[in-house]
Motif scaffolding. Structure first.
Motif, mmCIF file in Angstrom:
data_model
loop_
_atom_site.group_PDB
_atom_site.id
_atom_site.type_symbol
_atom_site.label_atom_id
_atom_site.label_comp_id
_atom_site.label_asym_id
_atom_site.label_seq_id
_atom_site.Cartn_x
_atom_site.Cartn_y
_atom_site.Cartn_z
ATOM 1 N N GLU A 255 -30.396 3.767 -17.969
ATOM 2 C CA GLU A 255 -30.354 3.670 -19.182
ATOM 3 C C GLU A 255 -29.089 4.484 -19.748
ATOM 4 O O GLU A 255 -28.368 3.558 -21.035
ATOM 5 C CB GLU A 255 -31.392 4.961 -19.358
ATOM 6 C CG GLU A 255 -31.310 5.628 -20.977
ATOM 7 C CD GLU A 255 -32.230 6.174 -21.431
ATOM 8 O OE1 GLU A 255 -33.852 5.914 -22.228
ATOM 9 O OE2 GLU A 255 -32.505 7.323 -20.575
ATOM 10 N N GLU A 256 -28.131 5.573 -19.127
ATOM 11 C CA GLU A 256 -26.877 5.723 -19.261
ATOM 12 C C GLU A 256 -26.186 4.266 -19.375
ATOM 13 O O GLU A 256 -24.788 4.847 -20.049
ATOM 14 C CB GLU A 256 -26.312 6.908 -18.596
ATOM 15 C CG GLU A 256 -27.103 8.058 -18.603
ATOM 16 C CD GLU A 256 -26.984 9.506 -17.762
ATOM 17 O OE1 GLU A 256 -26.124 9.164 -17.337
ATOM 18 O OE2 GLU A 256 -27.442 10.183 -18.142
ATOM 19 N N THR A 257 -25.779 3.957 -18.345
ATOM 20 C CA THR A 257 -25.374 2.725 -18.110
ATOM 21 C C THR A 257 -25.233 1.945 -19.428
ATOM 22 O O THR A 257 -24.270 1.197 -20.276
ATOM 23 C CB THR A 257 -25.357 1.819 -17.307
ATOM 24 O OG1 THR A 257 -24.916 3.011 -16.425
ATOM 25 C CG2 THR A 257 -24.335 0.721 -17.056
ATOM 26 N N LEU A 258 -26.561 1.913 -20.280
ATOM 27 C CA LEU A 258 -26.496 0.940 -21.492
ATOM 28 C C LEU A 258 -26.145 1.459 -22.548
ATOM 29 O O LEU A 258 -25.394 0.683 -23.617
ATOM 30 C CB LEU A 258 -27.880 0.375 -21.389
ATOM 31 C CG LEU A 258 -28.397 -0.787 -20.628
ATOM 32 C CD1 LEU A 258 -30.017 -0.476 -20.401
ATOM 33 C CD2 LEU A 258 -27.952 -1.527 -20.164
ATOM 34 N N GLN A 259 -26.285 2.715 -23.180
ATOM 35 C CA GLN A 259 -25.878 3.586 -23.788
ATOM 36 C C GLN A 259 -24.392 3.592 -23.517
ATOM 37 O O GLN A 259 -23.381 3.444 -24.668
ATOM 38 C CB GLN A 259 -26.620 4.471 -23.319
ATOM 39 C CG GLN A 259 -27.844 4.896 -24.054
ATOM 40 C CD GLN A 259 -28.244 6.142 -23.538
ATOM 41 O OE1 GLN A 259 -27.471 7.240 -23.367
ATOM 42 N NE2 GLN A 259 -29.084 6.547 -24.940
ATOM 43 N N ALA A 260 -23.588 3.143 -22.538
ATOM 44 C CA ALA A 260 -22.396 3.113 -22.447
ATOM 45 C C ALA A 260 -21.646 2.072 -22.555
ATOM 46 O O ALA A 260 -20.267 1.261 -23.121
ATOM 47 C CB ALA A 260 -21.331 3.099 -21.124
ATOM 48 N N GLY A 261 -22.476 0.809 -23.251
ATOM 49 C CA GLY A 261 -21.967 -0.616 -23.722
ATOM 50 C C GLY A 261 -21.957 -1.451 -22.532
ATOM 51 O O GLY A 261 -21.315 -2.807 -23.049
#
Length: 738
Positions: A255-261
């Motif tokens: 989830e954090e990876t996706l939030q980082a773009g």
């Protein structure tokens, strides 16, 4: 007989015991048990009919949302087939939700606020088919898809919050916190669907998609952190284990990876989401079952307390009812006896006494108002009965005294009117003799005016006699022509010159009804002349009809309103007892009394000339034998005065100033032309024998058919002829000649 007791004591005994017992026992039961029992029943019913089908529907929509996002990304046949299967599952869940919530138990358990939320859920469900059409056509983005699929879960969450919003029990607080944690799972499913659609297209998130993804993740974490502490440790344990597991850590890392773009493999994201959703679902199921196990003993204890309180309350209610019935039935019987006595006086005795007084029968007050028998043992009831005895006695005495007073007043008016009638009749005879002896035309005209005024005064005196219950003093032995009766009535009106009696058949009126019918006609004719223009004609027509003889009196005035006309017709059809205080419409009162006395029907109707028409229907029993038609005998030439002997007539019509021979209008009839000669008038020759005056049938030993006339008779005849000739000429020039 038992001793009398005050009614306050019996009312206190009747009300104190039931009120105290019911308030004490049922109040305790209502505050301690009934409220909790009803809440448990209501929540249990709502969970079975709304909550459980709603959770199934929400889970089905979460899976359909995920598969719809994957289909939008790949558009492959396999994705299409998987989506079709899930749609069938969602449809079945939606149908079950509709069926369970449409039951009578579910509707009755919902509060007004819940019904509003439920209607919102149903509207959102109906819009689901439109979202599916957009997905099939590829006409919706991932952000729009997330927004459309969030409508139903959001509405279900709002409905669930209203189901236990007003409950402060610990069990309901735990259930509310569990509902928020379940809503966090729905937010996680929206995250999964949004990211699966983006990753299926092998691209990074756009600005709007990233913003929505961050909002969903933040709200999910917030709901978990806020509601987990509210759960009891035993109920919090499954969710605490989930959040510390490697599955949850793996999911939050992606989830954090996706939030980082950044971009991650779609299969990895799908696998992490499936694993976390399975753990999440198991935790929710375990906590829900635990709450249900705790609710069962609580409900049983609550219902036990409610049953005990209800049994005790039932015993108290039965005892209270027995005491109330025993005390109240006795009081009811006593008061019912007083009521029956009052109704008998009001509906039977008093009307019977009034009817006797109206007929003039003697009334014995002691017999008509006997005292009531003693009723029961209540002192106040005895006092009421005694007071009622006094009231009915005074009422009977007052009715008798008032009847005697009215009869005395009516007798006084009748005696005064009879005296006035006698004096006026003597005055009429005196005026008639003075008219015979007077030779001055001016004096004759004044005597005629006095004669007419006296005739009207006699009619008003007769009106007083009729209103006081008497009958007219004048009588005729034989029948009289109807036309003569109408002319005689018109002669008693002040403005008689405007009244026109049209020719009618030779129908006669029985002599016993001539005076009263003439009075009735005169009252109606005078009313027509008063309420019509000064120059307007009042026409009178009559003819035989199937049910008697109909007379129409019609004026050309302003008329009256329909409401006023209806009120007068009702009063004439059933005239009330005469009220001396109503002095503005004495004429209608006289007409109504005379019409009721002889069975005459008087009806007002609008006139086509704008005024008012009165139709008088005389019944057949008032009609006499028709007058025989006399053969026409031509006049001899020597009996007709020469036209050259008449004074010259001015060429223009003018008011005739020379006094003519005054003749009362009710003693003259229209002249008759015999043969080809000129009209000839003979005093009282054309009147019905009943209307002629006996002292004028013969004068100086000569009959009315004598061949020789005195100079005074000749002069009167010429004056009358000249006046009629000029009047006829004026009417002809004005267009009013017959």
């Amino acid at each position: 007989m038992a001793s009398s007791r005050p009614i306050r004591f019996k009312i206190s005994a009747l009300l104190a015991i039931p009120i105290v017992s019911l308030l004490a026992l049922w109040g305790f039961a209502a505050t301690v048990t009934v409220g909790d029992s009803m809440n448990l029943l209501t929540v249990s019913t709502l969970y079975d009919t709304v909550g459980k089908p709603g959770d199934e529907l929400s889970n089905s929509l979460q899976h359909e949302h995920l598969l719809s996002a994957e289909y939008l990304a790949s558009r492959t046949d396999s994705a299409r087939a998987a989506l079709a299967v899930q749609r069938n599952i969602t449809n079945q869940a939606r149908q079950r939700f509709r069926e369970r919530t449409n039951t009578e138990s579910a509707k009755s358990a919902m509060t007004p606020d819940m019904r509003i939320r439920f209607n919102e859920v149903m509207n959102r469900l109906n819009a689901l088919d439109g979202t599916r059409v957009k997905v099939d056509g590829g006409r919706i983005g991932l952000v729009g898809l997330s927004r459309d699929f969030s409508l139903v879960p959001d509405a279900l969450n709002r409905l669930s919050s209203t189901m236990s919003l007003n409950n402060d029990l610990p069990l309901f607080q735990q259930s509310r916190s569990l509902g928020m944690i379940s809503y966090a799972k729905d937010l996680m499913s929206r995250e999964r669907a949004l990211a699966s659609g983006v990753l299926g297209m092998n691209r990074s998130m756009s600005a709007s998609e990233l913003q929505l993804f961050n909002q969903l993740a933040t709200n999910r974490v917030f709901l978990l952190e806020q509601n987990l502490p509210d759960l009891e440790p035993r109920l919090r344990l499954p969710f605490a284990g989930m959040m510390t597991s490697t599955i949850y850590t793996r999911y939050t890392g992606l989830e954090e990876t996706l939030q980082a773009g950044e971009i991650i493999p779609a299969t990895e994201w799908r696998s992490a989401g499936d694993d976390l959703e399975a753990v999440y679902e198991r935790a929710l199921t375990a906590v829900t079952l635990s709450l249900a196990d705790r609710a069962a003993p609580s409900a049983a204890a609550t219902f036990t307390r409610a049953g005990v309180a209800g049994a005790l309350g039932l015993v108290a209610v039965v005892a209270s009812l027995l005491v109330s019935y025993r005390v109240g039935s006795g009081l009811t019987r006593e008061l019912a006896g007083v009521r029956r006595a009052a109704m008998e006086v009001a509906e039977v005795r008093l009307p019977r006494v009034m009817e006797k007084l109206r007929r003039g029968d003697p009334v014995d007050v002691a017999i008509e108002a006997p005292p009531l028998e003693p009723l029961g043992s209540t002192a106040e009831v005895h006092d009421v009965a005694a007071a009622f005895d006094s009231v009915q006695l005074r009422a009977m005495q007052s009715a008798v005294e008032q009847a005697k007073l009215r009869e005395g007043v009516a007798q006084s008016f009748r005696n005064l009117a009879r005296r006035s009638q006698s004096l006026l009749q003597r005055q009429l005879k005196l005026l008639d003799g003075m008219q015979k002896q007077a030779e001055d035309p001016a004096a004759l005209e004044n005597l005629f005016l006095l004669d007419h005024l006296t005739t009207r005064m006699r009619r008003h005196a007769e009106g007083l006699v009729i209103l006081s219950g008497g009958a007219s003093g004048r009588k005729w032995r034989s029948s009289v022509l109807m036309e003569d009766v109408l002319r005689g009535a018109a002669a008693q009106v002040e403005d008689y010159a405007r009244v026109r009696v049209y020719p009618m058949s030779g129908t006669t009126l029985v002599g016993s009804a001539v005076a009263d019918m003439m009075h009735l006609f005169a009252e109606i004719i005078e009313n027509a002349t008063v309420f019509s223009p000064p120059g307007g004609e009042v026409s009178i027509r009559g003819e035989l009809v199937g049910r008697g003889f109909a007379i129409e009196i019609e004026d050309r005035g302003l008329g009256m309103t329909p409401e006023k006309r209806v009120a007068i017709n009702e009063r004439l059809a059933s005239p009330p007892e005469f009220d001396p205080s109503e002095t503005d419409r004495l004429g209608f009162a006289v007409v109504g009394l005379l019409a009721a006395r002889y069975g005459v029907n008087v009806t007002l109707r609008p006139s086509p000339y704008g005024g008012t028409g009165v139709v008088i229907l005389l019944p057949e029993n008032l009609l006499g034998d028709p007058e025989p038609v006399e053969p026409v005998v031509p006049l001899r030439a020597e009996h007709v005065p020469s036209i050259s002997a008449l004074p010259p007539v001015p060429t223009e019509p003018a008011r005739f100033t020379e006094p003519v021979l005054p003749v009362p209008a009710d003693l003259w009839k229209s002249s008759v032309r015999r043969g080809a000669g000129l009209p000839r008038r003979v005093r009282q020759a054309n009147l019905s024998p009943g209307l002629r005056q006996d002292d004028q049938r013969q004068e100086n030993g000569q009959t009315s058919g004598a061949t020789e006339r005195s100079p005074e008779e000749a002069r009167a005849l010429l004056n009358s002829f000249q006046s009629g000739w000029r009047r006829g000429r004026a009417e002809s020039e004005d267009g009013g000649a017959e």
